[in-house]
Write an enzyme that holds these catalytic residues in place. Structure first.
Site, PDB file in Angstrom:
ATOM      1  N   CYS A  55     -12.017  50.379  -0.103  1.00 53.50           N
ATOM      2  CA  CYS A  55     -10.659  50.738  -0.557  1.00 53.50           C
ATOM      3  C   CYS A  55     -10.514  50.587  -2.070  1.00 53.50           C
ATOM      4  CB  CYS A  55      -9.605  49.812   0.049  1.00 53.50           C
ATOM      5  SG  CYS A  55      -9.598  49.674   1.813  1.00 53.50           S
ATOM      6  N   HIS A  84      -4.332  48.904   9.128  1.00 48.80           N
ATOM      7  CA  HIS A  84      -4.851  49.745  10.212  1.00 48.80           C
ATOM      8  C   HIS A  84      -3.911  49.636  11.413  1.00 48.80           C
ATOM      9  CE1 HIS A  84      -9.381  50.269   9.012  1.00 48.80           C
ATOM     10  NE2 HIS A  84      -8.547  50.712   8.095  1.00 48.80           N
ATOM     11  N   GLU A 118      18.591  51.591   9.755  1.00 51.18           N
ATOM     12  CA  GLU A 118      19.014  50.530   8.834  1.00 51.18           C
ATOM     13  C   GLU A 118      17.836  50.000   8.017  1.00 51.18           C
ATOM     14  OE1 GLU A 118      21.980  49.725   8.124  1.00 51.18           O
ATOM     15  OE2 GLU A 118      21.783  47.800   7.084  1.00 51.18           O
ATOM     16  N   HIS A 164      -5.946  56.738  11.106  1.00 49.81           N
ATOM     17  CA  HIS A 164      -6.589  55.639  10.371  1.00 49.81           C
ATOM     18  C   HIS A 164      -5.605  54.501  10.059  1.00 49.81           C
ATOM     19  CE1 HIS A 164      -9.312  54.684   6.625  1.00 49.81           C
ATOM     20  NE2 HIS A 164      -8.651  53.618   7.024  1.00 49.81           N
TER      21      HIS A 164
END
Ligand code: ZN
Length: 220
Positions: free
Chosen positions: A89, A110, A132, A182
């Site tokens: 990432c 995930h 809300e 994903h």
């Protein structure tokens, strides 16, 4: 480094470990999936490593990277923990920080709600209104519409980095990017805001799925 700075540095590391433990209990980072980063200053960020059980993460196991490059291979690692692999990432996180300089923390979840929602919605975006919980999002209102973009998944997560950078530019009001089948990337201007955003988005994803089920039964 002054004592105050050292304490602050440790606190940020501990926040990531505590957050990963909490997110594990929500099913957002189970099976070593998901990730988390916190910016320690304008040019450096801590990132949880790849392939570790996030609920057992320790402060000394985090990577410290420089936020000056936008490609996976170009990322400069300042601190590399022993026997740990940098998260896939990383380039996605650094591209989000680049496009949203005000962002202080990013959570990669995930969550099953995020994955399932993207199986129902075939479009490249999903819009929420009249909940809300929208008020918990930056700029969110009950009557207003809030749109989150959806990218298609790829085999190697780091290959999403350029697409994420582009889509974050295209949707300046969203604090999240969904990735089909994903999960989701969610950020905030502080760790607290990123956490609130993650909770509100996950609520909206789950509500959307439940609403579709009720609609199928002509109950909503
Ligand atoms: Zn992922």
């Amino acid at each position: 480094m002054t004592l105050k700075k050292e304490l602050s540095f440790f606190e940020e590391r501990q926040i990531i470990c505590d957050a990963c433990n909490l997110f594990y209990s929500k099913g957002w980072v189970s099976g070593t999936g998901g990730g988390m980063t916190i910016k320690v200053n304008d040019t450096e960020a801590l990132i949880a490593p790849s392939g570790v059980q996030k609920e057992q993460l320790k402060p000394e196991e985090l990577f410290l990277v420089k936020l000056q490059h936008n490609s996976h291979w170009g990322i400069e690692i300042i601190e590399k923990p022993e026997n740990k692999k940098i998260s896939a990432c990383t380039s996605i996180f650094t591209n989000i920080y680049k496009e949203r300089p005000e962002a202080k923390a990013i959570i990669h979840s995930h969550s099953i709600n995020a994955a399932l929602l993207t199986k129902i919605v075939k479009n490249k975006k999903v819009t929420f209104s009249k909940y809300e919980m929208l008020k918990g999002l930056q700029g969110g209102t009950y009557f207003g519409e809030h749109t989150v973009p959806i990218l298609n998944n790829v085999e190697s997560e780091c290959d999403l980095a350029e697409a994420v950078e582009q889509i974050v530019k295209e949707y300046p009001l969203s604090s999240a990017v969904l990735v089909r089948d994903h999960g989701v990337y969610i950020w905030g201007n502080s760790y607290q805001q990123a956490k609130v955003h993650a909770e509100c988005y996950d609520y909206l994803f789950e509500a959307f799925i439940e609403e579709q089920k009720l609609k199928a039964l002509n109950l909503a």
